[in-house]
Design an enzyme around this catalytic site. Structure first.
Site, PDB file in Angstrom:
ATOM      1  NE  ARG A   1      43.028 -12.715 -51.629  1.00  0.00           N
ATOM      2  CZ  ARG A   1      42.302 -13.789 -51.802  1.00  0.00           C
ATOM      3  NH1 ARG A   1      43.043 -14.743 -52.208  1.00  0.00           N
ATOM      4  NH2 ARG A   1      40.963 -13.887 -51.607  1.00  0.00           N
TER       5      ARG A   1
ATOM      6  CG  HIS B   1      37.696 -13.315 -47.735  1.00  0.00           C
ATOM      7  ND1 HIS B   1      37.486 -12.211 -48.659  1.00  0.00           N
ATOM      8  CD2 HIS B   1      37.931 -14.486 -48.299  1.00  0.00           C
ATOM      9  CE1 HIS B   1      37.878 -12.832 -49.941  1.00  0.00           C
ATOM     10  NE2 HIS B   1      37.963 -14.521 -49.579  1.00  0.00           N
TER      11      HIS B   1
ATOM     12  CD  GLN C   1      34.222 -17.032 -49.702  1.00  0.00           C
ATOM     13  OE1 GLN C   1      35.300 -16.838 -50.610  1.00  0.00           O
ATOM     14  NE2 GLN C   1      33.248 -17.533 -50.280  1.00  0.00           N
TER      15      GLN C   1
ATOM     16  CG  ASP D   1      38.912 -20.621 -43.990  1.00  0.00           C
ATOM     17  OD1 ASP D   1      39.370 -21.269 -45.215  1.00  0.00           O
ATOM     18  OD2 ASP D   1      39.588 -19.537 -43.746  1.00  0.00           O
TER      19      ASP D   1
ATOM     20  CB  CYS E   1      35.898 -19.139 -48.426  1.00  0.00           C
ATOM     21  SG  CYS E   1      37.335 -19.620 -47.806  1.00  0.00           S
TER      22      CYS E   1
ATOM     23  NE  ARG F   1      34.483 -13.867 -53.314  1.00  0.00           N
ATOM     24  CZ  ARG F   1      35.670 -13.992 -52.956  1.00  0.00           C
ATOM     25  NH1 ARG F   1      36.175 -15.225 -52.705  1.00  0.00           N
ATOM     26  NH2 ARG F   1      36.428 -12.884 -53.135  1.00  0.00           N
TER      27      ARG F   1
END
Ligand code: CP
Ligand code: NVA
Length: 304
Positions: free
Chosen positions: A100, A127, A130, A224, A264, A292
């Protein structure tokens, strides 16, 4: 026959529609049906905070018999060590690298040097883990993906880019509503259109500034945070610029009656979504968080 061994996952665009469906199928398998990789290790590097990604990767590794080693900015890419040297060292210890980070070019550079598979655990631009979890969640709740209308309301950020690519591969109608100045990157939109045309998935894309237009008759409504990691100092300005983009009951009322709501997480209740929506029967955000684990475990088992 699919060949996943050794492959990177940087944006989802690496996958064909068929491969994407296969990953989701593997994600539905019980852990006991997956191979075990005793003696393997995974290096998980987090240059930004994380709850879900870190814990779901660690648990997923343990379920596969893989030993997870979590590192932060204090450990990796510290002391001016080059990306090249860092990766050449790490790959002598671990069978898989999860990263990340901030700039997407950072993970591209990591992948260039790494002889082990690299998984994007979020960059400023994408991402994909996700994205896999969200497609799995939508498929579980709606039965299929093809032809669904997915409305994304908010910032044209890493999640918006991910939904464009995911929608392109899955044959969805993706409608984005972003305030002026917060549009998704033109390159991501172009890539989504190119993928949809290349694979003939029938996906469509509409971009605009009107949340009501985007959400009208949607099967899936997503939002988001308005200020992503690294944008903390812009928070106050963004609160002003995103006024009118909150997913509230009135906006959800424009969607199909059987629509599901995804986020998310972490959510900023009262900003991009109200309590009433995220706590409603339409909200599947905790199934999404759980997925996830299943999606990433599936991907790791395929590439290992
Ligand atoms: N959704 C997500 O990636 O959560 P974390 O930032 O907590 O990992
Ligand atoms: N867009 C958000 C997603 C967090 C999971 C961020 O990058 O901070």
């Amino acid at each position: 026959m699919h060949t996943f061994t050794g492959r990177d996952l940087l944006t989802l665009a690496e996958l064909t529609p068929d491969e994407l469906a296969h990953v989701l199928d593997v994600a539905e398998k019980p852990v006991a049906e997956l191979p075990r990789f005793e003696g393997a290790s995974a290096g998980l590097i987090f240059m930004k905070p994380s709850l879900r990604t870190r814990v779901s990767f660690e648990v997923g590794c343990v379920q596969l018999g893989v030993h997870p080693i979590v590192m932060g900015p204090y450990d990796a890419f510290s002391r001016h060590e080059t990306v090249h040297d860092t990766i050449k060292v790490l790959e002598r210890y671990v069978e898989i690298i999860v990263l990340r980070t901030f700039a997407h070019s950072h993970i591209e550079e990591v992948a260039e040097h790494a002889s082990v598979p690299v998984i994007n655990a979020l960059t400023d631009d994408y991402h994909p883990c996700q994205g896999l979890a969200d497609l799995l969640t939508i498929r579980q709740h709606k039965g299929a993906l093809q032809g669904l209308r997915l409305a994304y309301v908010g910032d044209g950020n890493n999640m918006a880019h991910t939904y464009l690519i995911a929608g392109a591969l899955a044959g969805m109608d993706v409608a984005l509503a972003t305030p002026a100045g917060y549009e998704p990157a033109a390159a991501a939109v172009e890539q989504a259109r190119t993928l949809a045309a290349h694979y003939g998935t029938g996906a469509t894309f509409s971009l605009g500034t009107d949340p009501v237009a985007a959400v009208s008759a949607a099967d899936v409504v997503v939002t988001d945070t308005w200020a992503s990691m690294g944008q903390e100092e812009e928070h106050a300005k963004r609160l002003r610029d995103f006024a009118g983009y909150t997913v509230d009951e009135a906006l959800m009322g424009r969607a199909d009656g059987a629509a599901v709501f995804l986020h998310c997480l972490p959510a900023h209740r009262g900003e991009e979504v109200t309590d009433k929506v995220i706590d409603s029967a339409q909200s599947v955000v905790f199934d999404e968080a759980e997925n996830r684990l299943h999606a990433q475990r599936a991907w790791m088992s395929l590439v290992l």
